[in-house]
Motif scaffolding. Structure first.
Motif, PDB file in Angstrom:
ATOM      1  N   MET A   1      17.177  30.313   8.010  1.00 46.41           N
ATOM      2  CA  MET A   1      17.237  31.459   8.892  1.00 46.41           C
ATOM      3  C   MET A   1      18.694  31.788   9.241  1.00 46.41           C
ATOM      4  SD  MET A   1      15.633  33.729  10.989  1.00 46.41           S
ATOM      5  CE  MET A   1      13.969  33.240  11.197  1.00 46.41           C
ATOM      6  N   ASP A   2      19.538  30.761   9.431  1.00 46.95           N
ATOM      7  CA  ASP A   2      20.936  31.014   9.791  1.00 46.95           C
ATOM      8  C   ASP A   2      21.661  31.847   8.741  1.00 46.95           C
ATOM      9  OD1 ASP A   2      20.813  29.701  12.220  1.00 46.95           O
ATOM     10  OD2 ASP A   2      21.789  27.879  11.505  1.00 46.95           O
ATOM     11  N   SER A   3      21.428  31.543   7.472  1.00 52.99           N
ATOM     12  CA  SER A   3      22.150  32.279   6.426  1.00 52.99           C
ATOM     13  C   SER A   3      21.720  33.743   6.387  1.00 52.99           C
ATOM     14  CB  SER A   3      21.965  31.617   5.063  1.00 52.99           C
ATOM     15  OG  SER A   3      20.604  31.585   4.704  1.00 52.99           O
ATOM     16  N   GLN A   4      20.431  34.011   6.601  1.00 53.13           N
ATOM     17  CA  GLN A   4      19.965  35.394   6.601  1.00 53.13           C
ATOM     18  C   GLN A   4      20.490  36.142   7.821  1.00 53.13           C
ATOM     19  OE1 GLN A   4      17.953  32.745   6.133  1.00 53.13           O
ATOM     20  NE2 GLN A   4      16.848  33.057   4.236  1.00 53.13           N
ATOM     21  N   ARG A   5      20.496  35.480   8.964  1.00 51.32           N
ATOM     22  CA  ARG A   5      21.042  36.104  10.169  1.00 51.32           C
ATOM     23  C   ARG A   5      22.530  36.391   9.998  1.00 51.32           C
ATOM     24  NH1 ARG A   5      20.730  32.254  14.386  1.00 51.32           N
ATOM     25  NH2 ARG A   5      21.478  33.875  15.758  1.00 51.32           N
ATOM     26  N   SER A  25      28.764  30.839  -3.844  1.00 48.30           N
ATOM     27  CA  SER A  25      29.715  29.953  -4.503  1.00 48.30           C
ATOM     28  C   SER A  25      29.560  28.530  -3.982  1.00 48.30           C
ATOM     29  CB  SER A  25      31.141  30.464  -4.273  1.00 48.30           C
ATOM     30  OG  SER A  25      32.069  29.571  -4.848  1.00 48.30           O
ATOM     31  N   ALA A  26      29.473  28.395  -2.674  1.00 46.67           N
ATOM     32  CA  ALA A  26      29.313  27.056  -2.083  1.00 46.67           C
ATOM     33  C   ALA A  26      28.000  26.423  -2.533  1.00 46.67           C
ATOM     34  CB  ALA A  26      29.353  27.147  -0.562  1.00 46.67           C
ATOM     35  N   HIS A  27      26.954  27.223  -2.609  1.00 42.81           N
ATOM     36  CA  HIS A  27      25.633  26.691  -2.964  1.00 42.81           C
ATOM     37  C   HIS A  27      25.524  26.377  -4.452  1.00 42.81           C
ATOM     38  CE1 HIS A  27      21.334  26.019  -2.696  1.00 42.81           C
ATOM     39  NE2 HIS A  27      21.154  26.883  -3.677  1.00 42.81           N
ATOM     40  N   PHE A  28      25.833  27.369  -5.281  1.00 41.80           N
ATOM     41  CA  PHE A  28      25.580  27.217  -6.713  1.00 41.80           C
ATOM     42  C   PHE A  28      26.692  26.485  -7.466  1.00 41.80           C
ATOM     43  CE2 PHE A  28      22.837  30.882  -5.659  1.00 41.80           C
ATOM     44  CZ  PHE A  28      21.631  30.319  -6.036  1.00 41.80           C
ATOM     45  N   GLN A  29      27.917  26.588  -6.995  1.00 39.35           N
ATOM     46  CA  GLN A  29      29.015  25.919  -7.689  1.00 39.35           C
ATOM     47  C   GLN A  29      29.351  24.559  -7.094  1.00 39.35           C
ATOM     48  OE1 GLN A  29      32.292  28.673  -7.876  1.00 39.35           O
ATOM     49  NE2 GLN A  29      31.151  30.139  -9.094  1.00 39.35           N
ATOM     50  N   ASP A  30      29.247  24.467  -5.762  1.00 43.18           N
ATOM     51  CA  ASP A  30      29.642  23.226  -5.102  1.00 43.18           C
ATOM     52  C   ASP A  30      28.451  22.374  -4.667  1.00 43.18           C
ATOM     53  OD1 ASP A  30      32.219  24.212  -5.409  1.00 43.18           O
ATOM     54  OD2 ASP A  30      32.261  25.079  -3.396  1.00 43.18           O
ATOM     55  N   GLY A  31      27.237  22.891  -4.832  1.00 45.76           N
ATOM     56  CA  GLY A  31      26.045  22.130  -4.492  1.00 45.76           C
ATOM     57  C   GLY A  31      25.806  21.961  -3.002  1.00 45.76           C
ATOM     58  N   LYS A  32      26.366  22.843  -2.187  1.00 45.98           N
ATOM     59  CA  LYS A  32      26.192  22.759  -0.738  1.00 45.98           C
ATOM     60  C   LYS A  32      24.963  23.564  -0.318  1.00 45.98           C
ATOM     61  CE  LYS A  32      31.037  21.992   0.180  1.00 45.98           C
ATOM     62  NZ  LYS A  32      32.250  22.448   0.847  1.00 45.98           N
ATOM     63  N   SER A  33      24.246  23.055   0.652  1.00 47.12           N
ATOM     64  CA  SER A  33      23.034  23.702   1.125  1.00 47.12           C
ATOM     65  C   SER A  33      23.353  25.005   1.848  1.00 47.12           C
ATOM     66  CB  SER A  33      22.266  22.781   2.075  1.00 47.12           C
ATOM     67  OG  SER A  33      21.184  23.480   2.667  1.00 47.12           O
ATOM     68  N   ALA A  34      22.640  26.059   1.483  1.00 42.87           N
ATOM     69  CA  ALA A  34      22.792  27.348   2.162  1.00 42.87           C
ATOM     70  C   ALA A  34      22.054  27.349   3.491  1.00 42.87           C
ATOM     71  CB  ALA A  34      22.277  28.470   1.265  1.00 42.87           C
ATOM     72  N   SER A  35      21.329  26.282   3.780  1.00 42.51           N
ATOM     73  CA  SER A  35      20.593  26.172   5.043  1.00 42.51           C
ATOM     74  C   SER A  35      21.368  25.403   6.106  1.00 42.51           C
ATOM     75  CB  SER A  35      19.245  25.472   4.810  1.00 42.51           C
ATOM     76  OG  SER A  35      18.471  26.202   3.909  1.00 42.51           O
ATOM     77  N   ASP A  36      22.411  24.729   5.700  1.00 36.56           N
ATOM     78  CA  ASP A  36      23.193  23.929   6.637  1.00 36.56           C
ATOM     79  C   ASP A  36      24.139  24.837   7.423  1.00 36.56           C
ATOM     80  OD1 ASP A  36      25.958  22.277   7.035  1.00 36.56           O
ATOM     81  OD2 ASP A  36      24.190  20.984   7.260  1.00 36.56           O
ATOM     82  N   ARG A  37      24.062  24.755   8.744  1.00 35.83           N
ATOM     83  CA  ARG A  37      24.852  25.647   9.592  1.00 35.83           C
ATOM     84  C   ARG A  37      26.349  25.525   9.321  1.00 35.83           C
ATOM     85  NH1 ARG A  37      23.588  27.076  15.784  1.00 35.83           N
ATOM     86  NH2 ARG A  37      21.826  27.971  14.662  1.00 35.83           N
ATOM     87  N   ALA A  38      26.846  24.323   9.104  1.00 36.28           N
ATOM     88  CA  ALA A  38      28.282  24.150   8.832  1.00 36.28           C
ATOM     89  C   ALA A  38      28.685  24.896   7.560  1.00 36.28           C
ATOM     90  CB  ALA A  38      28.620  22.667   8.722  1.00 36.28           C
ATOM     91  N   ALA A  42      31.254  27.980   7.258  1.00 37.62           N
ATOM     92  CA  ALA A  42      32.388  27.905   6.333  1.00 37.62           C
ATOM     93  C   ALA A  42      32.415  29.140   5.430  1.00 37.62           C
ATOM     94  CB  ALA A  42      32.314  26.630   5.496  1.00 37.62           C
ATOM     95  N   ALA A  43      31.254  29.580   4.973  1.00 40.41           N
ATOM     96  CA  ALA A  43      31.184  30.782   4.131  1.00 40.41           C
ATOM     97  C   ALA A  43      31.602  32.017   4.925  1.00 40.41           C
ATOM     98  CB  ALA A  43      29.776  30.948   3.567  1.00 40.41           C
ATOM     99  N   ALA A  44      31.213  32.070   6.198  1.00 42.86           N
ATOM    100  CA  ALA A  44      31.612  33.197   7.046  1.00 42.86           C
ATOM    101  C   ALA A  44      33.129  33.246   7.183  1.00 42.86           C
ATOM    102  CB  ALA A  44      30.944  33.079   8.415  1.00 42.86           C
ATOM    103  N   GLU A  45      33.733  32.092   7.390  1.00 43.27           N
ATOM    104  CA  GLU A  45      35.185  32.038   7.522  1.00 43.27           C
ATOM    105  C   GLU A  45      35.868  32.419   6.208  1.00 43.27           C
ATOM    106  OE1 GLU A  45      38.544  29.248   9.642  1.00 43.27           O
ATOM    107  OE2 GLU A  45      36.675  28.298   8.993  1.00 43.27           O
ATOM    108  N   THR A  46      35.342  31.919   5.090  1.00 46.12           N
ATOM    109  CA  THR A  46      35.877  32.274   3.774  1.00 46.12           C
ATOM    110  C   THR A  46      35.802  33.783   3.540  1.00 46.12           C
ATOM    111  OG1 THR A  46      35.283  30.127   2.847  1.00 46.12           O
ATOM    112  CG2 THR A  46      35.582  31.930   1.276  1.00 46.12           C
ATOM    113  N   ALA A  47      34.756  34.399   4.079  1.00 41.99           N
ATOM    114  CA  ALA A  47      34.562  35.840   3.918  1.00 41.99           C
ATOM    115  C   ALA A  47      35.497  36.653   4.804  1.00 41.99           C
ATOM    116  CB  ALA A  47      33.112  36.202   4.220  1.00 41.99           C
TER     117      ALA A  47
END
Length: 139
Positions: A1-5, A25-38, A42-47
């Motif tokens: 839900m966090d990622s969609q919000r 990129s974080a999810h598919f290239q680095d294997g990081k969960s798109a559901s994890d708030r951190a 991090a993606a928001a900051e990168t953006a």
């Protein structure tokens, strides 16, 4: 839900596409969960979004109703009955369509998988796509 919000919130700030690029990129290239708030933060900051403001936003329940509404609307509008939902389009052959493209109905796309399938079904689809592509390329 966090990622969609966060996607909706980022869109308000003109950074929706940048956020999705960073999260994907974080999810598919680095294997990081798109559901994890951190990871979402991090993606928001990168953006290019303000990390503090993004964190404060996620601490609220803002846009939860919009996310749930979009789930319901999408499921009914596009006749999605299961997740995942794959649409195999082949633009080089003019086979572009599916329910998410303007003016296209689900039945106009040759290959749609509505729900999980076993590997044999995917091999069957890829073999068929390859066969049609070969015919197209030699015509």
């Amino acid at each position: 839900m966090d990622s969609q919000r966060m996607l909706l919130w980022a869109g308000r700030h003109g950074k929706g596409e940048e956020f999705m690029d960073a999260l994907n990129s974080a999810h598919f290239q680095d294997g990081k969960s798109a559901s994890d708030r951190a990871n979402v933060l991090a993606a928001a900051e990168t953006a290019g979004l303000d990390a503090g403001a993004a964190s404060a936003f996620l601490a609220t329940r803002e846009l939860e109703d919009a996310v749930w509404q979009s789930y319901g609307d999408t499921i009914h509008k596009y006749a999605i009955h299961a997740i995942p939902f794959f649409v195999f389009s082949v633009p080089a052959m003019g086979m572009v369509g599916g329910p998410f493209r303007e003016g296209q109905a689900e039945k106009t796309t040759p290959w749609i998988v509505n729900g999980s399938m076993d590997s044999d079904r995917f091999l069957e689809i890829f073999s068929e796509v390859y066969s049609v592509w070969r015919q197209h390329m030699t015509a």
